[in-house]
Design a protein around this motif. Structure first.
Motif, mmCIF file in Angstrom:
data_model
loop_
_atom_site.group_PDB
_atom_site.id
_atom_site.type_symbol
_atom_site.label_atom_id
_atom_site.label_comp_id
_atom_site.label_asym_id
_atom_site.label_seq_id
_atom_site.Cartn_x
_atom_site.Cartn_y
_atom_site.Cartn_z
ATOM 1 N N PRO A 92 -19.546 6.826 10.501
ATOM 2 C CA PRO A 92 -19.481 9.042 10.523
ATOM 3 C C PRO A 92 -20.398 9.242 11.956
ATOM 4 N N ILE A 93 -19.393 10.300 12.799
ATOM 5 C CA ILE A 93 -19.913 10.127 13.666
ATOM 6 C C ILE A 93 -21.532 10.728 13.975
ATOM 7 N N ASP A 94 -21.726 11.406 12.638
ATOM 8 C CA ASP A 94 -23.573 11.753 12.103
ATOM 9 C C ASP A 94 -24.616 10.453 12.944
ATOM 10 N N ARG A 95 -23.631 8.792 13.146
ATOM 11 C CA ARG A 95 -24.330 8.163 12.899
ATOM 12 C C ARG A 95 -25.006 8.238 14.703
ATOM 13 N N TYR A 96 -24.588 8.948 15.595
ATOM 14 C CA TYR A 96 -24.132 8.416 17.064
ATOM 15 C C TYR A 96 -25.238 9.982 17.262
#
Length: 360
Positions: A92-96
């Motif tokens: 998921p983009i919220d990891r980065y």
């Protein structure tokens, strides 16, 4: 076929006839470079001039803006980083990205890196808040003043249409956001990351985001067009390249095992894996008879149900680009053009027809 960067007709009359509509598409004040692959044959042919004064003929090393063809490079970078184990397609983009800059989700399913690469994120085509800065210079350099800081401020206000992963909606914002995520995952700027992971190993010596020598100059209807800048979203449309470099890029996709890649630790193996991954179809595009891979578009070959043409096009105020290949038929075509005498849609159709004719 031999390389031909001058103005005389090509030595192959059949190829000259096949490419004639593309050469005719260039405006009088523009130029065009075509690179073609047919089996073991390679050629680069150029027509017109890189400047309005007619003093610099277009050559195989003349740089053109690639526009959205940049997205295929960003997808290749993603596939390489996945092959190295640095990121995952389903991350998921919220990891980065920090939570405060994430788009608002109408559903619990998060946007993943694969969603960004296949245009299934549900994000809009362009960033929220871009219009005030873009409209006054829409036909010249609409994104030049829209920075990465503007983008991060705009993301929390960005709507997500539907559930991510369920429908193809073309999004330059999504592709550009993918470039930003890969930057953060690797701790390097997009240009340096792409250069070290893709351009340098493939021998693309004149492919980069910045302006440089032998650039085309853009005029449309006598009006000068500045060079294209997209500081917030380089992964979507910032690259410039040459016919020579794009020929090498095509060859790498057509003959993965034969392309010479320096044997640095992990570099050759991961990049070969990535070159195979990017051209695999991933999702169907409803109503278009096409499928989407990692940024690449797939269209069934007209003469064979078991083959697909893989392609992407792009445009800026100055330039129009088309890149396509048929791996089964071992054919490929690159067309880089300055100002056009025809519309961009007609130009893209001519390029498709020329690619199909090469395969035939």
């Amino acid at each position: 076929m031999g390389a031909d960067t001058a103005q005389p007709p090509l030595s192959d009359p059949d190829l000259e006839h096949l490419l004639r509509p593309l050469f005719a598409a260039a405006a009088p004040e523009g130029g065009i470079a075509v690179a073609a692959i047919r089996g073991t044959e390679r050629t680069v042919a150029c027509r017109g001039y890189a400047d309005r004064a007619g003093e610099r003929p277009v050559r195989a090393d003349t740089r053109f803006e690639l526009g959205s063809v940049t997205k295929t490079f960003t997808a290749l970078l993603l596939a390489d980083m996945v092959a190295r184990g640095e990121v995952g397609y389903d991350d998921p983009i919220d990891r980065y990205l920090p939570a405060e800059v994430l788009p608002g989700y109408p559903h619990e399913r998060p946007i993943t890196l694969l969603h960004l690469a296949t245009h299934t994120s549900g994000l809009p085509r362009l960033p929220v808040g871009l219009a005030p800065a873009a409209v006054p210079r829409w036909f010249t350099s609409p994104y030049a003043t829209f920075s990465a800081a503007h983008l991060l401020r705009a993301l929390p206000r960005t709507p997500v249409r539907g559930t991510p992963g369920t429908r193809v909606r073309y999004s330059s914002l999504g592709a550009g956001l993918l470039g930003l995520v890969l930057e953060r995952a690797a701790g390097q700027r997009y240009q340096e990351l792409l250069g070290g992971r893709v351009c340098e190993p493939l021998g693309l010596v004149d492919t980069s985001c910045g302006t440089g020598r032998d650039e085309t100059t853009g005029y449309r209807r006598g009006r000068w067009i500045p060079s294209f800048k997209v500081p917030a979203l380089p992964g979507a449309a910032a690259l410039r390249s040459t016919a020579d470099d794009m020929l090498r890029y095509l060859q790498a996709h057509l003959a993965v095992d034969a392309v010479p890649i320096p044997e640095r630790t992990g570099a050759a193996a991961s990049l070969r894996t990535a070159l195979r991954e990017v051209s695999l179809p991933r999702v169907a595009r409803r109503g278009f008879g096409q499928r989407i891979g990692l940024s690449w578009h797939h269209r069934p070959a007209e003469d064979a149900a078991d083959r697909e043409v893989v392609f992407h096009s792009g445009s800026t105020g100055r330039c129009t680009a088309f890149v396509g290949f048929d791996r089964a038929a071992q054919t490929g075509l690159v067309v880089l053009a300055g100002p056009l005498a025809t519309g961009r849609r007609r130009f893209a159709q001519s390029a498709h027809e020329a690619l199909r004719a090469l395969a035939a």
